[in-house]
Design a protein around this motif. Structure first.
Motif, PDB file in Angstrom:
ATOM      1  N   PHE A   1       2.581   1.765  99.285  1.00 37.52           N
ATOM      2  CA  PHE A   1       1.962   3.034  99.209  1.00 37.52           C
ATOM      3  C   PHE A   1       0.914   3.679  98.290  1.00 37.52           C
ATOM      4  N   LEU A   2       1.039   2.790  97.182  1.00 40.15           N
ATOM      5  CA  LEU A   2      -0.163   3.591  97.097  1.00 40.15           C
ATOM      6  C   LEU A   2      -1.342   3.052  96.695  1.00 40.15           C
ATOM      7  N   LYS A   3      -1.396   1.642  97.400  1.00 38.27           N
ATOM      8  CA  LYS A   3      -2.997   0.652  97.408  1.00 38.27           C
ATOM      9  C   LYS A   3      -2.837   1.735  99.075  1.00 38.27           C
ATOM     10  N   SER A   4      -2.564   1.910 100.211  1.00 34.55           N
ATOM     11  CA  SER A   4      -2.945   3.108 100.619  1.00 34.55           C
ATOM     12  C   SER A   4      -3.012   4.337 100.570  1.00 34.55           C
ATOM     13  N   ILE A   5      -2.756   5.096  99.478  1.00 33.70           N
ATOM     14  CA  ILE A   5      -2.906   6.398  98.577  1.00 33.70           C
ATOM     15  C   ILE A   5      -4.418   6.241  98.053  1.00 33.70           C
ATOM     16  N   SER A   6      -4.720   5.181  97.967  1.00 35.54           N
ATOM     17  CA  SER A   6      -6.068   4.792  97.618  1.00 35.54           C
ATOM     18  C   SER A   6      -7.055   4.591  98.393  1.00 35.54           C
ATOM     19  N   SER A   7      -6.451   4.172  99.470  1.00 35.28           N
ATOM     20  CA  SER A   7      -7.827   3.744 100.654  1.00 35.28           C
ATOM     21  C   SER A   7      -8.017   5.375 101.255  1.00 35.28           C
ATOM     22  N   ALA A   8      -6.581   6.627 101.091  1.00 33.15           N
ATOM     23  CA  ALA A   8      -7.325   7.902 101.748  1.00 33.15           C
ATOM     24  C   ALA A   8      -7.944   8.831 100.473  1.00 33.15           C
ATOM     25  N   TYR A   9      -7.742   8.424  99.596  1.00 29.23           N
ATOM     26  CA  TYR A   9      -8.584   9.472  98.172  1.00 29.23           C
ATOM     27  C   TYR A   9     -10.738   8.413  98.685  1.00 29.23           C
ATOM     28  N   TYR A  10      -9.803   6.871  99.003  1.00 26.17           N
ATOM     29  CA  TYR A  10     -11.460   6.430  98.893  1.00 26.17           C
ATOM     30  C   TYR A  10     -12.352   6.877  99.925  1.00 26.17           C
ATOM     31  N   LYS A  11     -11.858   7.525 100.954  1.00 23.30           N
ATOM     32  CA  LYS A  11     -12.114   7.586 102.728  1.00 23.30           C
ATOM     33  C   LYS A  11     -13.229   9.259 102.328  1.00 23.30           C
ATOM     34  N   MET A  12     -11.745   9.995 101.533  1.00 26.83           N
ATOM     35  CA  MET A  12     -12.439  11.037 101.141  1.00 26.83           C
ATOM     36  C   MET A  12     -13.421  11.906 100.102  1.00 26.83           C
ATOM     37  N   GLY A  13     -13.810  10.331  99.375  1.00 30.47           N
ATOM     38  CA  GLY A  13     -14.992  10.334  98.228  1.00 30.47           C
ATOM     39  C   GLY A  13     -14.750  10.441  96.907  1.00 30.47           C
TER      40      GLY A  13
ATOM     41  N   TYR B   1     -13.104   8.464  94.449  1.00 26.71           N
ATOM     42  CA  TYR B   1     -12.994   7.440  94.235  1.00 26.71           C
ATOM     43  C   TYR B   1     -12.535   7.489  92.909  1.00 26.71           C
ATOM     44  N   LYS B   2     -12.131   8.041  91.578  1.00 22.92           N
ATOM     45  CA  LYS B   2     -11.808   8.082  90.519  1.00 22.92           C
ATOM     46  C   LYS B   2      -9.765   8.210  90.731  1.00 22.92           C
ATOM     47  N   GLU B   3      -9.526   9.008  91.941  1.00 24.81           N
ATOM     48  CA  GLU B   3      -8.063   8.611  92.495  1.00 24.81           C
ATOM     49  C   GLU B   3      -8.436   7.111  92.872  1.00 24.81           C
ATOM     50  N   ALA B   4      -8.598   6.864  93.491  1.00 28.08           N
ATOM     51  CA  ALA B   4      -8.956   6.452  94.300  1.00 28.08           C
ATOM     52  C   ALA B   4      -8.437   4.386  93.451  1.00 28.08           C
ATOM     53  N   PHE B   5      -9.413   4.440  92.217  1.00 29.91           N
ATOM     54  CA  PHE B   5      -8.930   3.564  91.088  1.00 29.91           C
ATOM     55  C   PHE B   5      -8.222   3.378  90.765  1.00 29.91           C
ATOM     56  N   ASP B   6      -7.406   4.838  90.304  1.00 29.82           N
ATOM     57  CA  ASP B   6      -6.459   4.563  89.480  1.00 29.82           C
ATOM     58  C   ASP B   6      -4.819   3.950  90.422  1.00 29.82           C
ATOM     59  N   TYR B   7      -4.973   5.066  91.891  1.00 30.40           N
ATOM     60  CA  TYR B   7      -3.559   4.927  92.622  1.00 30.40           C
ATOM     61  C   TYR B   7      -4.152   3.136  92.536  1.00 30.40           C
ATOM     62  N   PHE B   8      -5.050   2.552  92.941  1.00 32.35           N
ATOM     63  CA  PHE B   8      -5.514   1.212  93.318  1.00 32.35           C
ATOM     64  C   PHE B   8      -4.739   0.401  92.294  1.00 32.35           C
ATOM     65  N   HIS B   9      -5.685   0.533  91.049  1.00 31.33           N
ATOM     66  CA  HIS B   9      -5.118  -0.368  89.716  1.00 31.33           C
ATOM     67  C   HIS B   9      -3.417  -0.085  89.521  1.00 31.33           C
ATOM     68  N   GLU B  10      -2.909   1.122  89.581  1.00 34.76           N
ATOM     69  CA  GLU B  10      -1.552   0.894  89.967  1.00 34.76           C
ATOM     70  C   GLU B  10      -0.500  -0.096  91.212  1.00 34.76           C
ATOM     71  N   GLY B  11      -1.296   0.499  91.906  1.00 38.80           N
ATOM     72  CA  GLY B  11      -0.604  -0.417  93.021  1.00 38.80           C
ATOM     73  C   GLY B  11      -0.480  -1.581  92.956  1.00 38.80           C
ATOM     74  N   SER B  12      -1.923  -2.116  92.201  1.00 38.01           N
ATOM     75  CA  SER B  12      -1.884  -4.089  91.783  1.00 38.01           C
ATOM     76  C   SER B  12      -1.016  -4.479  91.272  1.00 38.01           C
ATOM     77  N   LEU B  13      -1.413  -4.027  89.972  1.00 38.37           N
ATOM     78  CA  LEU B  13      -0.162  -4.600  88.878  1.00 38.37           C
ATOM     79  C   LEU B  13       1.461  -4.026  89.097  1.00 38.37           C
ATOM     80  N   LEU B  14       1.549  -3.341  90.340  1.00 40.45           N
ATOM     81  CA  LEU B  14       3.212  -2.683  90.372  1.00 40.45           C
ATOM     82  C   LEU B  14       3.870  -3.954  91.625  1.00 40.45           C
ATOM     83  N   SER B  15       2.459  -4.855  92.130  1.00 37.14           N
ATOM     84  CA  SER B  15       2.620  -5.490  92.895  1.00 37.14           C
ATOM     85  C   SER B  15       2.258  -6.862  92.923  1.00 37.14           C
TER      86      SER B  15
END
Length: 435
Positions: free
Chosen positions: A326-338, A340-354
Motif C-alpha cells: 500500500f505504501l508503494k502504491s500510494i507513492s505512485s498515486a502522489y507521483y502521478k499527482m505531481g 514528489y515529496k510525498e511520493a518519495f516519503d511513502y516509497f522510502h517507507e514502503g521499501s524499508l518495510l519490504s
C-alpha cells in the motif's frame, strides 16, 4: 368466487407441499428431531460448514456456539477438542486471530490427551494460516509440518490436500514459484474427477493461476485460463466468497494487460460481495488493486482515497506485507499527482518495510528449512550407520566366534595328537624293554 379462491389456495398449497426441501433444511429438521447429543453434534458440524461455505457467518457463529455447548455436555475429549477447533475456525474466518489462536491451542491441548488426529490436524492448519496472514512464515511452516505429520498418521487424504495447498501458499509468499506451482499442480491432479474434493479443486485452480500471474516471466494466458476455471466452479458450488475472489483475480489479469475498464468492472463485482459479506481482508485486497487501477486510468485522486482506506485496514490487522504494498502504491498515486515529496516519503517507507520482511524473514525461512533438512538427513544417516554398525558388530562377533571355534578345534586336535604320539613312544619303549 369463494370456491374459485379455495381451489387456487389448494392449487398453490399443493406446490408448496410438494416442493422438495433443501439439504440444509433437511439437516435442520434432523437436528431438531434428534434426542442424542452426539447425533446433534455431528449434524451441527455439517450445518456450520454449509454456512461458512456460503459466507453466512452470523448463523455459523450460532452453530459454533452450539458445538462448544454440546462438546462440554457430552463429556468426551474427542468431541470437546472438535468443538474448540470449530470455534477457532469461526474466529479465523471472521479475522479475530487472537481468539482463533486461543481456541486452537485449547483444541490441541484437549486432542493430545487422546491422540485424536482430526482435531490436531485442523488446529495446526488453522494456526499455520494465522501465522501466514501475519507474515510469520517460519511459525507457519512449523505448524503445517505438525499438521502433515498427524494427517499421515490419520491417513487423511483431504487433510493432506489442504496442507499441500497451504504449504504452496507459503512457498508462493517467499517467491519460490517453482515449489508453489508443483504443490498446486499436485492438488489439481489429485482432486480432478473426484466430486468430493470440488472445493479443494477450486482452490487449486485459483492458486495455480496466481502463480502463473506472478511468475517471471508472467504467463497471463495460463493465469486467465485457470481463473476462469475457478470462476465456473465457484458458480457451481454457490460460494459467494470464492466468487468475490474470482472476480478480483480476473480484474488483476485485466489490469496487467492494460484493460483497465474490464478490470474496474470486475473489481466492483468483487467489492460488492466482500462488502455484503463484511470481509475486511477481502476489501483490503480490492482496495490495493482498484486503487492501482484508478492510477492507471489517470484518476490518482480517487485511487489515493481507496489506497489509504486499504492502508488503514492493513494497520488494523497488522498485515505487514500488505502495508508495504500500500505504501508503494500510494507513492505512485502522489507521483502521478505531481506531489514528489510525498511520493518519495511513502516509497522510502514502503521499501524499508519490504526489505525488512523479504530479506530478514526469507533468509530465516530458508535457513530454518535448510537446517531442518540437513538435520533430518543427518538423523537418517546416523540411523543407517547405527544399523550398519550393529550389523557389522554382529558379523564381526560371529566371525570371531567361528575363528575361536576353529582355533579351539585345532588346539584340541593338537593335544589329542600329542597324547597319541606320546602314548606310541611309551609303547615302543616298553616293547624294547620287553625284548
Amino acid at each position: 368466487m369463494r370456491y374459485t379462491l379455495i381451489i387456487i389456495y389448494l392449487f398453490i398449497g399443493s406446490f408448496v407441499w410438494c416442493a422438495p426441501i433443501s439439504r440444509e433444511d433437511s439437516l435442520l429438521l434432523k437436528y431438531k428431531a434428534s434426542k442424542v447429543d452426539t447425533d446433534k453434534f455431528n449434524i451441527a458440524i455439517k450445518l456450520y460448514n454449509n454456512k461458512v461455505r456460503k459466507g453466512d457467518y452470523v448463523p455459523a457463529k450460532s452453530f459454533a456456539d452450539t458445538l462448544l455447548k454440546l462438546g462440554k455436555a457430552i463429556e468426551n475429549q474427542k468431541f470437546l477438542s472438535l468443538a474448540y477447533q470449530y470455534r477457532g475456525n469461526f474466529y479465523y474466518k471472521t479475522n479475530k486471530f487472537d481468539s482463533a489462536q486461543y481456541y486452537d491451542y485449547k483444541g490441541i491441548e484437549t486432542a493430545e490427551k487422546v491422540q485424536y488426529y482430526p482435531t490436531l490436524v485442523k488446529c495446526y492448519v488453522n494456526l499455520g494460516n494465522i501465522c501466514h496472514q501475519r507474515a510469520d512464515y517460519p511459525k507457519a511452516l512449523i505448524a503445517f509440518q505438525n499438521a502433515e505429520q498427524y494427517s499421515i498418521k490419520g491417513k487423511d487424504t483431504l487433510a493432506r490436500i489442504i496442507i499441500k495447498l497451504n504449504q504452496g501458499n507459503v512457498y508462493y509468499e517467499i517467491n519460490d514459484y517453482k515449489q508453489a506451482r508443483e504443490n498446486f499442480s499436485k492438488v489439481v491432479k489429485i482432486c480432478s474427477g473426484l466430486p468430493q474434493f470440488k472445493h479443494e479443486l477450486a482452490s487449486g485452480y485459483n492458486n495455480l493461476a496466481t502463480v502463473y500471474l506472478n511468475d517471471t516471466p508472467k504467463r497471463l494466458d495460463s493465469a486467465m485460463y485457470y481463473y476462469m476455471q475457478f470462476l465456473d466452479l465457484s458458480k457451481q458450488l454457490g460460494s459467494e466468497s470464492n466468487l468475490a475472489l474470482a472476480y478480483y483475480n480476473i480484474a488483476e489479469v485485466y489490469r496487467l494487460t492494460g484493460k483497465v475498464k474490464e478490470a474496474r468492472e470486475n473489481y466492483f463485482k468483487s467489492r460488492d460481495i466482500y462488502t455484503s459479506e463484511e470481509d475486511t481482508l477481502g476489501l483490503m485486497k480490492v482496495c490495493l488493486g482498484l486503487g492501482d487501477n484508478y492510477v492507471l486510468e489517470n484518476n490518482p485522486v480517487e485511487g489515493l482515497t481507496i489506497l489509504k482506506q486499504g492502508l488503514k485496514y492493513s494497520n488494523e490487522y497488522k498485515m505487514v506485507s500488505n502495508k508495504a504494498n500500500f505504501l508503494k502504491s500510494i507513492s505512485s498515486a502522489y507521483y502521478k499527482m505531481g506531489n514528489y515529496k510525498e511520493a518519495f516519503d511513502y516509497f522510502h517507507e514502503g521499501s524499508l518495510l519490504s526489505d525488512s520482511i523479504y530479506n530478514a524473514d526469507n533468509s530465516k525461512i530458508l535457513y530454518d528449512l535448510q537446517t531442518r533438512y540437513e538435520t533430518t538427513e543427518k538423523e537418517k544417516q546416523n540411523k543407517l550407520l547405527e544399523a550398519e554398525n550393529t550389523i557389522s558388530h554382529k558379523t564381526i562377533r560371529q566371525q570371531q566366534l567361528v575363528t575361536y571355534f576353529i582355533i579351539g578345534g585345532l588346539l584340541l586336535a593338537l593335544a589329542f595328537a600329542f597324547f597319541i604320539f606320546r602314548g606310541l613312544r611309551q609303547q615302543r619303549k616298553a616293547n624294547v624293554i620287553i625284548s
